[in-house]
Design a protein around this motif. Structure first.
Motif, mmCIF file in Angstrom:
data_model
loop_
_atom_site.group_PDB
_atom_site.id
_atom_site.type_symbol
_atom_site.label_atom_id
_atom_site.label_comp_id
_atom_site.label_asym_id
_atom_site.label_seq_id
_atom_site.Cartn_x
_atom_site.Cartn_y
_atom_site.Cartn_z
ATOM 1 N N ALA A 52 73.963 35.958 5.561
ATOM 2 C CA ALA A 52 73.455 35.845 6.926
ATOM 3 C C ALA A 52 73.118 34.395 7.268
ATOM 4 O O ALA A 52 73.484 33.882 8.339
ATOM 5 C CB ALA A 52 72.216 36.728 7.092
ATOM 6 N N ALA A 53 72.422 33.702 6.353
ATOM 7 C CA ALA A 53 72.034 32.319 6.607
ATOM 8 C C ALA A 53 73.254 31.408 6.710
ATOM 9 O O ALA A 53 73.303 30.494 7.545
ATOM 10 C CB ALA A 53 71.104 31.835 5.495
ATOM 11 N N TYR A 54 74.229 31.644 5.873
ATOM 12 C CA TYR A 54 75.442 30.829 5.844
ATOM 13 C C TYR A 54 76.212 30.949 7.154
ATOM 14 O O TYR A 54 76.633 29.944 7.743
ATOM 15 C CB TYR A 54 76.299 31.309 4.673
ATOM 16 N N LEU A 55 76.389 32.175 7.617
ATOM 17 C CA LEU A 55 77.113 32.389 8.876
ATOM 18 C C LEU A 55 76.360 31.799 10.053
ATOM 19 O O LEU A 55 76.962 31.205 10.960
ATOM 20 C CB LEU A 55 77.362 33.877 9.077
ATOM 21 N N ASP A 56 75.044 31.939 10.059
ATOM 22 C CA ASP A 56 74.260 31.370 11.157
ATOM 23 C C ASP A 56 74.368 29.848 11.177
ATOM 24 O O ASP A 56 74.387 29.228 12.236
ATOM 25 C CB ASP A 56 72.797 31.788 11.037
ATOM 26 N N GLY A 57 74.420 29.237 9.984
ATOM 27 C CA GLY A 57 74.514 27.791 9.920
ATOM 28 C C GLY A 57 75.848 27.246 10.365
ATOM 29 O O GLY A 57 75.915 26.191 10.993
ATOM 30 N N LEU A 58 76.933 27.944 10.064
ATOM 31 C CA LEU A 58 78.265 27.458 10.428
ATOM 32 C C LEU A 58 78.702 27.901 11.821
ATOM 33 O O LEU A 58 79.264 27.116 12.579
ATOM 34 C CB LEU A 58 79.294 27.915 9.396
ATOM 35 N N GLN A 59 78.470 29.163 12.148
ATOM 36 C CA GLN A 59 78.939 29.665 13.440
ATOM 37 C C GLN A 59 77.915 29.451 14.548
ATOM 38 O O GLN A 59 78.286 29.271 15.712
ATOM 39 C CB GLN A 59 79.297 31.152 13.334
ATOM 40 N N GLY A 60 76.615 29.480 14.207
ATOM 41 C CA GLY A 60 75.556 29.358 15.193
ATOM 42 C C GLY A 60 74.593 30.518 15.047
ATOM 43 O O GLY A 60 74.918 31.534 14.407
ATOM 44 N N PRO A 61 73.389 30.408 15.591
ATOM 45 C CA PRO A 61 72.393 31.475 15.462
ATOM 46 C C PRO A 61 72.950 32.821 15.907
ATOM 47 O O PRO A 61 73.501 32.957 16.997
ATOM 48 C CB PRO A 61 71.266 30.997 16.387
ATOM 49 N N GLY A 62 72.826 33.818 15.024
ATOM 50 C CA GLY A 62 73.367 35.134 15.331
ATOM 51 C C GLY A 62 74.851 35.241 15.142
ATOM 52 O O GLY A 62 75.424 36.319 15.286
ATOM 53 N N GLY A 63 75.512 34.108 14.860
ATOM 54 C CA GLY A 63 76.938 34.119 14.583
ATOM 55 C C GLY A 63 77.839 33.964 15.788
ATOM 56 O O GLY A 63 79.068 33.952 15.642
ATOM 57 N N ALA A 64 77.276 33.846 17.003
ATOM 58 C CA ALA A 64 78.118 33.742 18.198
ATOM 59 C C ALA A 64 78.887 32.431 18.195
ATOM 60 O O ALA A 64 78.317 31.363 17.961
ATOM 61 C CB ALA A 64 77.253 33.845 19.448
ATOM 62 N N LEU A 65 80.198 32.490 18.460
ATOM 63 C CA LEU A 65 81.034 31.296 18.459
ATOM 64 C C LEU A 65 80.865 30.496 19.742
ATOM 65 O O LEU A 65 80.671 31.048 20.815
ATOM 66 C CB LEU A 65 82.509 31.666 18.283
ATOM 67 N N SER A 66 80.968 29.171 19.606
ATOM 68 C CA SER A 66 80.888 28.269 20.738
ATOM 69 C C SER A 66 81.675 27.007 20.403
ATOM 70 O O SER A 66 82.269 26.893 19.322
ATOM 71 C CB SER A 66 79.430 27.896 21.024
ATOM 72 N N ALA A 67 81.663 26.052 21.315
ATOM 73 C CA ALA A 67 82.343 24.786 21.081
ATOM 74 C C ALA A 67 81.697 23.976 19.968
ATOM 75 O O ALA A 67 82.268 22.982 19.512
ATOM 76 C CB ALA A 67 82.360 23.965 22.374
ATOM 77 N N GLU A 68 80.517 24.391 19.501
ATOM 78 C CA GLU A 68 79.834 23.697 18.400
ATOM 79 C C GLU A 68 79.931 24.476 17.095
ATOM 80 O O GLU A 68 79.245 24.151 16.134
ATOM 81 C CB GLU A 68 78.360 23.475 18.763
ATOM 82 N N SER A 69 80.786 25.489 17.053
ATOM 83 C CA SER A 69 80.879 26.374 15.885
ATOM 84 C C SER A 69 82.040 26.021 14.980
ATOM 85 O O SER A 69 83.050 25.448 15.413
ATOM 86 C CB SER A 69 81.076 27.829 16.340
ATOM 87 N N VAL A 70 81.896 26.422 13.730
ATOM 88 C CA VAL A 70 83.011 26.545 12.807
ATOM 89 C C VAL A 70 83.146 28.037 12.513
ATOM 90 O O VAL A 70 82.197 28.684 12.067
ATOM 91 C CB VAL A 70 82.767 25.759 11.507
ATOM 92 N N ALA A 71 84.323 28.586 12.809
ATOM 93 C CA ALA A 71 84.547 30.022 12.637
ATOM 94 C C ALA A 71 84.733 30.350 11.168
ATOM 95 O O ALA A 71 85.531 29.725 10.470
ATOM 96 C CB ALA A 71 85.780 30.454 13.430
ATOM 97 N N CYS A 72 83.994 31.332 10.675
ATOM 98 C CA CYS A 72 84.016 31.678 9.254
ATOM 99 C C CYS A 72 84.968 32.830 8.956
ATOM 100 O O CYS A 72 85.059 33.788 9.725
ATOM 101 C CB CYS A 72 82.618 32.078 8.785
ATOM 102 N N THR A 73 85.632 32.728 7.822
ATOM 103 C CA THR A 73 86.386 33.833 7.245
ATOM 104 C C THR A 73 85.625 34.286 6.010
ATOM 105 O O THR A 73 85.598 33.589 4.988
ATOM 106 C CB THR A 73 87.808 33.405 6.859
ATOM 107 N N THR A 74 84.973 35.425 6.095
ATOM 108 C CA THR A 74 84.199 35.947 4.973
ATOM 109 C C THR A 74 85.147 36.657 4.005
ATOM 110 O O THR A 74 86.010 37.431 4.419
ATOM 111 C CB THR A 74 83.116 36.908 5.478
#
Length: 618
Positions: free
Chosen positions: A215-237
């Motif tokens: 959970a912490a890893y996804l929030d850190g890379l994609q953004g809080p809660g995991g929502a994608l934006s122009a400031e995100s890196v999309a994760c492949t789990t």
């Protein structure tokens, strides 16, 4: 930075990129429209060849000076312009990268080539983990110009969920600066089989802790809660539904490691971190190569084929039961054998479907529910399957929608370019490097400190005479006066890798640390001889467990590390930075205990030398 080739202003003043080059702002080019509207508009404009190109992700290589590689590389199969403008691929996994400014320049040059295609679909650049120590062309890369942190096992050893989020945010900043917008991680497999070669990139064996860190890893890379934006890196789990329980600990990259077993009946424990990943909106999932053997889910026997070919797993479990509508990308090279420049061949990981030809494998993967083929660049085969009626274009459209959605959510259609000056400042920025170095020291796990009847030897005082093995004299000088004869020393500091069997008959095999966890008789004899002359502080670099039985009574102190530089280890041994690590897995007593354990069950070897969670304070 290259100037976008087709930026225009609409009559109402809206600035847009005229990607289809017709002088009019189409709905997919309109930054004000919803993602759904833009996706459907672009999908309706794409021909079959363009759709097929979207469904492949392959390796791309870089030049040291930031220019594009326009010849076949050591791993990449086609020149850059050919694969982008002729094969119409626009998802690429990058390996070696130059320094920040030049990496950004290469990325911008790549986007400029993509912008010249008929619809100007921007490229998504992905990477395997690249912020730690282990160099493995098939799994991860050493940090190089990026900030260097302990490998994931080291973050798990620290046990600080907020630090995991901090690391992921640091990786996000550095990735964004050079145009990397997709991470082929986190790896949330449970490290339940002590021999498995992929444990270094996991968070250990404990399902609940791995779930928390996911959970912490996804929030850190994609953004809080995991929502994608122009400031995100999309994760492949990865690797769904859990790649840890490999039979005999052999890795499923290779034919002898194709079987995945759940003899302890713990399938749900391995699945748990992936459920958390869905809650935190992971952009993509990657099934593992492994082929389940004798696995039943809800009373239904699961087909014994690799997970990427497995409709019961991808469609039945992941999509229908768990409700995932994101991208499913296969692990690398399920369709074709990999023939590399060295002449080595790695067979396609077509476990359970070896009898199928390449089109047949591709068809089965599509019908299983996957959206993208990892490590392949043969869209012509997919077009052929549609032309022959073996795959419908509606099925292709379903995958293309998912893939386009991520690109739009990341803002790539509006501006895929990056700033070279910013990249130069952000990659390897001092505060990120300092945070990574501190984490390396914190992850050090003190397993033993002093003999039963003796005083603790750690922390070292810095005033002792020190003999070192596996450490530079320059760094060791911070421990005290470095001597070249152990007879003159007050203490010896020895760094050893965890044992593995060296194999190199197939491509990638040499990079995977597999087989026995026993130290060689020669290594045990060398450490024993040294300990007879001087107290030994032994560091074992735990990319997977090691059997310490013959050394635990020989060394005066033992620490475990999971990606720790010499300076960071010195800081931990002297107490400059407090070592906080706790074992993320157990350390077995013998290979007999390992062989008798169940591959899917955590802490299942009898009478371990050190249990999971063990660690001393100094």
């Amino acid at each position: 930075m290259p100037t976008p080739l087709t930026t225009l202003t609409a009559p109402d003043g809206t600035v847009f990129r005229d990607l289809d080059k017709d002088g009019v702002m189409a709905p997919f080019e309109d930054p004000r429209e919803s993602v759904e509207t833009r996706v459907e508009d672009l999908l309706g404009r794409m021909n079959l060849e363009e759709k097929a190109g979207l469904m492949f992700q392959t390796v791309i290589e870089t030049s040291p000076d930031g220019t594009l590689v326009e010849q076949t590389g050591a791993i990449s199969k086609s020149p850059t312009t050919v694969v982008v403008q002729e094969k119409l691929l626009n998802h690429f996994n990058v390996h070696v990268l130059p320094e920040g400014r030049l990496a950004a320049r290469w990325h911008n040059n790549l986007q400029a080539v993509a912008e010249q295609t008929r619809l100007g679909i921007p490229v998504t650049v992905s990477t395997d983990p690249r912020h730690a120590f282990h160099e493995n062309t098939g799994a991860s890369f050493a940090a190089g110009h990026f900030s260097q942190w302990p490998d994931s096992l080291g973050l798990a050893a620290i046990g600080d969920t907020e630090l995991v989020r901090q690391f992921a945010d640091a990786a996000r900043q550095e990735y964004l600066s050079v145009g990397i917008r997709a991470a082929l991680h986190p790896c949330v497999d449970l490290a339940t089989e002590p021999r498995w070669a992929r444990q270094l990139n996991t968070f250990g064996e404990t399902s609940q802790l791995v779930s928390d860190f996911t959970a912490a890893y996804l929030d850190g890379l994609q953004g809080p809660g995991g929502a994608l934006s122009a400031e995100s890196v999309a994760c492949t789990t990865k690797h769904f539904p859990g790649g840890g329980p490999q039979k005999d600990g052999e890795d499923a990259h290779f034919p002898y490691g194709r079987e995945q077993v759940y003899t302890g009946g713990t399938f749900e424990e391995h699945l748990a971190p992936f459920k958390v990943a869905l809650e935190h909106k992971t952009a993509a999932m990657m099934p593992y190569y492994g082929m389940p053997v004798d696995l039943e889910i809800d009373g239904e026997k699961i087909e014994e084929v690799g997970f990427g070919y497995n409709k019961q797993i991808v469609t039945g479990l992941l999509r229908e039961q768990m409700g995932f509508d994101g991208v499913v990308v296969t692990d690398w090279e399920l369709v074709n054998d990999n023939k590399v420049a060295t002449g080595q061949v790695l067979p396609a990981r077509a476990w359970g479907v070896e009898h199928l030809d390449a089109p047949g494998r591709m068809e089965k993967i599509i019908h299983a529910g996957c959206d993208q083929f990892g490590g392949e660049e043969c869209p012509d085969l997919l077009v052929q399957l549609v032309r022959e009626g073996r795959v419908t274009e509606d099925r292709i459209d379903a995958s293309v929608r998912r893939l386009l959605r991520v690109k739009f959510e990341l803002g790539l259609f509006d501006d895929p370019y990056v700033d070279e000056d910013a990249a130069d400042e952000i990659v390897g920025r001092a505060d990120l490097v300092a945070a990574g170095l501190a984490a390396q020291s914190r992850s050090v796990t003190v397993l033993k400190n002093g003999d039963v009847d003796g005083s603790p030897v750690l922390p070292l005082t810095g005033s002792q005479r020190v003999y070192v093995v596996g450490m530079s004299d320059e760094d060791a000088a911070r421990l005290g006066t470095v001597v070249t004869d152990p007879a003159d020393a007050d203490v010896a500091v020895v760094r050893l890798p965890a044992p593995w069997e060296h194999r190199d008959s197939m491509f990638l095999e040499a990079w995977f640390h597999q087989g026995s966890l026993d130290f060689s008789a020669e290594t045990v004899a060398q450490v024993t001889e040294l300990a007879a002359q001087v107290p030994v502080v032994l560091d074992v670099m735990l990319d997977r467990p090691a059997i310490l039985t013959p050394l635990v009574d020989v060394a005066t102190a033992i620490v475990g590390t999971y990606g720790t530089s010499d300076p960071a280890l010195v800081a931990a041994l002297t107490g400059e930075v407090k070592p906080e690590g706790r074992l993320p897995f157990q350390l077995p007593r013998s290979m007999e205990a390992v062989a008798a354990s169940r591959p899917d069950v955590a802490s299942d070897t009898t009478d371990p030398v050190f249990p999971v969670g063990h660690g001393l304070s100094i």
